[in-house]
Design a protein around this motif. Structure first.
Motif, PDB file in Angstrom:
ATOM      1  N   THR A 179       0.829  -1.212   0.000  1.00 54.86           N
ATOM      2  CA  THR A 179       0.000   0.000   0.000  1.00 54.86           C
ATOM      3  C   THR A 179       0.861   1.258   0.000  1.00 54.86           C
ATOM      4  O   THR A 179       0.629   2.195  -0.768  1.00 54.86           O
ATOM      5  CB  THR A 179      -0.929   0.008   1.223  1.00 54.86           C
ATOM      6  OG1 THR A 179      -1.791  -1.135   1.180  1.00 54.86           O
ATOM      7  CG2 THR A 179      -1.792   1.267   1.254  1.00 54.86           C
ATOM      8  N   LEU A 180       1.873   1.268   0.863  1.00 55.16           N
ATOM      9  CA  LEU A 180       2.744   2.446   0.960  1.00 55.16           C
ATOM     10  C   LEU A 180       3.660   2.576  -0.254  1.00 55.16           C
ATOM     11  O   LEU A 180       3.997   3.687  -0.670  1.00 55.16           O
ATOM     12  CB  LEU A 180       3.564   2.367   2.252  1.00 55.16           C
ATOM     13  CG  LEU A 180       2.725   2.567   3.519  1.00 55.16           C
ATOM     14  CD1 LEU A 180       3.471   2.074   4.754  1.00 55.16           C
ATOM     15  CD2 LEU A 180       2.344   4.033   3.689  1.00 55.16           C
ATOM     16  N   ALA A 181       4.063   1.441  -0.835  1.00 53.79           N
ATOM     17  CA  ALA A 181       4.888   1.490  -2.051  1.00 53.79           C
ATOM     18  C   ALA A 181       4.100   2.093  -3.209  1.00 53.79           C
ATOM     19  O   ALA A 181       4.626   2.906  -3.978  1.00 53.79           O
ATOM     20  CB  ALA A 181       5.361   0.081  -2.413  1.00 53.79           C
ATOM     21  N   VAL A 182       2.819   1.704  -3.323  1.00 53.52           N
ATOM     22  CA  VAL A 182       1.952   2.273  -4.363  1.00 53.52           C
ATOM     23  C   VAL A 182       1.757   3.766  -4.121  1.00 53.52           C
ATOM     24  O   VAL A 182       1.831   4.578  -5.057  1.00 53.52           O
ATOM     25  CB  VAL A 182       0.594   1.551  -4.389  1.00 53.52           C
ATOM     26  CG1 VAL A 182      -0.408   2.303  -5.271  1.00 53.52           C
ATOM     27  CG2 VAL A 182       0.756   0.121  -4.904  1.00 53.52           C
ATOM     28  N   THR A 183       1.526   4.151  -2.870  1.00 53.53           N
ATOM     29  CA  THR A 183       1.352   5.570  -2.528  1.00 53.53           C
ATOM     30  C   THR A 183       2.594   6.370  -2.892  1.00 53.53           C
ATOM     31  O   THR A 183       2.503   7.458  -3.461  1.00 53.53           O
ATOM     32  CB  THR A 183       1.059   5.722  -1.022  1.00 53.53           C
ATOM     33  OG1 THR A 183      -0.104   4.964  -0.681  1.00 53.53           O
ATOM     34  CG2 THR A 183       0.827   7.184  -0.659  1.00 53.53           C
TER      35      THR A 183
ATOM     36  N   THR B 168      -5.740   4.944  -3.976  1.00 54.81           N
ATOM     37  CA  THR B 168      -5.873   4.293  -5.283  1.00 54.81           C
ATOM     38  C   THR B 168      -5.585   2.796  -5.233  1.00 54.81           C
ATOM     39  O   THR B 168      -6.340   1.984  -5.774  1.00 54.81           O
ATOM     40  CB  THR B 168      -4.947   4.962  -6.318  1.00 54.81           C
ATOM     41  OG1 THR B 168      -5.383   6.303  -6.524  1.00 54.81           O
ATOM     42  CG2 THR B 168      -4.981   4.213  -7.646  1.00 54.81           C
ATOM     43  N   GLY B 169      -4.493   2.432  -4.596  1.00 54.95           N
ATOM     44  CA  GLY B 169      -4.092   1.023  -4.650  1.00 54.95           C
ATOM     45  C   GLY B 169      -4.564   0.162  -3.500  1.00 54.95           C
ATOM     46  O   GLY B 169      -4.276  -1.048  -3.474  1.00 54.95           O
ATOM     47  N   ILE B 170      -5.306   0.739  -2.535  1.00 52.38           N
ATOM     48  CA  ILE B 170      -5.666  -0.009  -1.320  1.00 52.38           C
ATOM     49  C   ILE B 170      -6.484  -1.259  -1.637  1.00 52.38           C
ATOM     50  O   ILE B 170      -6.172  -2.364  -1.172  1.00 52.38           O
ATOM     51  CB  ILE B 170      -6.412   0.896  -0.317  1.00 52.38           C
ATOM     52  CG1 ILE B 170      -5.453   1.922   0.278  1.00 52.38           C
ATOM     53  CG2 ILE B 170      -7.026   0.064   0.794  1.00 52.38           C
ATOM     54  CD1 ILE B 170      -6.091   2.883   1.255  1.00 52.38           C
TER      55      ILE B 170
ATOM     56  N   LEU C 182       1.180  -1.542 -13.476  1.00 45.71           N
ATOM     57  CA  LEU C 182       0.236  -0.485 -13.101  1.00 45.71           C
ATOM     58  C   LEU C 182       0.868   0.559 -12.194  1.00 45.71           C
ATOM     59  O   LEU C 182       0.640   1.765 -12.356  1.00 45.71           O
ATOM     60  CB  LEU C 182      -0.989  -1.092 -12.408  1.00 45.71           C
ATOM     61  CG  LEU C 182      -1.962  -1.879 -13.280  1.00 45.71           C
ATOM     62  CD1 LEU C 182      -3.049  -2.495 -12.417  1.00 45.71           C
ATOM     63  CD2 LEU C 182      -2.589  -0.992 -14.350  1.00 45.71           C
ATOM     64  N   PHE C 183       1.645   0.096 -11.198  1.00 44.49           N
ATOM     65  CA  PHE C 183       2.097   1.007 -10.154  1.00 44.49           C
ATOM     66  C   PHE C 183       3.592   1.310 -10.176  1.00 44.49           C
ATOM     67  O   PHE C 183       4.078   2.058  -9.320  1.00 44.49           O
ATOM     68  CB  PHE C 183       1.709   0.445  -8.784  1.00 44.49           C
ATOM     69  CG  PHE C 183       0.236   0.234  -8.631  1.00 44.49           C
ATOM     70  CD1 PHE C 183      -0.656   1.287  -8.758  1.00 44.49           C
ATOM     71  CD2 PHE C 183      -0.283  -1.028  -8.388  1.00 44.49           C
ATOM     72  CE1 PHE C 183      -2.025   1.107  -8.634  1.00 44.49           C
ATOM     73  CE2 PHE C 183      -1.657  -1.235  -8.260  1.00 44.49           C
ATOM     74  CZ  PHE C 183      -2.531  -0.159  -8.382  1.00 44.49           C
TER      75      PHE C 183
END
Length: 308
Positions: free
Chosen positions: A107-111, A152-154, A206-207
């Protein structure tokens, strides 16, 4: 029993980490403790000065403050446990704790990935569309961009974590890594792992890949705009402002893309551990130094803060 394969109910994993270097446990604990403290102090100072200094109340520093907060959370997901493991030489982690760690880490990596993209967009608007900057990058839109980066990624991450840990684990329960990352965990799953293997690459596209391409496109336009300026002083100032962000982007995305897209056949034992340290520890550690040493406004704000 399924298709002649034995599936063992694994309740915990063994995080190999640096346990294969028993004589260096104390030294590594000291090194990583210093790194973690520098991450907390450096990024903490960035958060404070971007909040209290009137000269830094702009979208760029608003994003930088949020990025520094994510960096602290990002490293705090696994570094304290890694320090504890080095100190106590305990290398066991329950499956539930591993799943929680992986979920928060992803989650934090996507953020972080999305915030870096937002910061590139902010730089693009500031340099390529300066007359419209105040209109486009208003406070409400900046807040929406930050919130969007967080949420977004959660759902994707939670769903993927559940999908990975709903499969049985067979054979070894040893994770040859420093924390519960997706590739080493997926490697231990059994049954139909094609969907999980595919999801690793889809998430990376995607991320990581798409944001890095968007950032690259932004910087191509930024550089072309800067080169058109007649003033050498103006060009140098703008290059200096954007190069800090670009250095962080290269560190984070470069190592991350290599880890997630490198073919399995080319995997070298322990290489993933080293590469993972680049985007999980080195980037958060150097982030404050990169932005501080190359930014007069930040240096001035730090001086005012320390002289109070």
């Amino acid at each position: 029993m399924m298709s002649g394969t034995n599936f063992t109910l694994i309740m915990e994993f063994i995080l190999i980490g640096f346990s294969d270097l028993p004589n260096l446990q104390g030294f590594l604990f000291g090194v990583f403790l210093v790194i973690y403290m520098s991450i907390l102090i450096g990024n903490g100072l960035i958060i404070v000065i971007t909040k209290v200094d009137p000269a830094l109340q702009t979208p760029m520093y608003f994003f930088l403050g949020n990025f520094s907060f994510v960096e602290i959370c990002y490293t705090s997901v696994f570094l304290p446990r890694m320090l504890m493991n080095l100190l106590t030489q305990s290398i066991h982690i329950s499956v539930a704790a591993c799943a929680i760690q992986l979920c928060f880490f992803l989650t934090l990596a996507v953020t972080e990935s999305l915030l870096l993209t937002v910061m590139a967009f902010d730089c693009y608007v500031a340099i390529c569309k300066p007359l419209y900057y105040q209109v486009i990058m208003n406070h409400k839109f900046c807040v929406q961009l930050v919130i969007g980066s967080w949420i977004t990624g959660i759902q994707v991450v939670i769903g993927q974590t559940y999908q990975i840990f709903s499969l049985p684990f067979c054979g070894s329960n040893k994770l040859n890594h420093v924390f519960c990352d997706m590739p080493p965990v997926v490697k231990l799953t059994c049954g139909d792992t094609f969907a999980n293997q595919l999801s690793v690459y889809v998430d990376a596209v995607l991320f990581a890949l798409i944001p890095s391409l968007l950032i690259l496109g932004s910087y191509v336009k930024i550089i072309l705009t800067i080169l058109k300026l007649s003033s050498a002083t103006g060009r140098n100032k703008l290059f200096s402002t954007c190069s800090s962000h670009l250095m962080v982007v290269i560190l984070f995305f470069g190592s991350g893309v290599i880890v997630y897209f490198r073919p399995k056949s080319n995997h070298l034992e322990g290489l993933d551990k080293v590469l993972s340290l680049l985007y999980t520890i080195v980037t958060p550690m150097f982030n404050p130094m990169i932005y501080t040493l190359r930014n007069k406004d930040v240096i001035g704000a730090l001086r005012k803060l320390t002289l109070k």
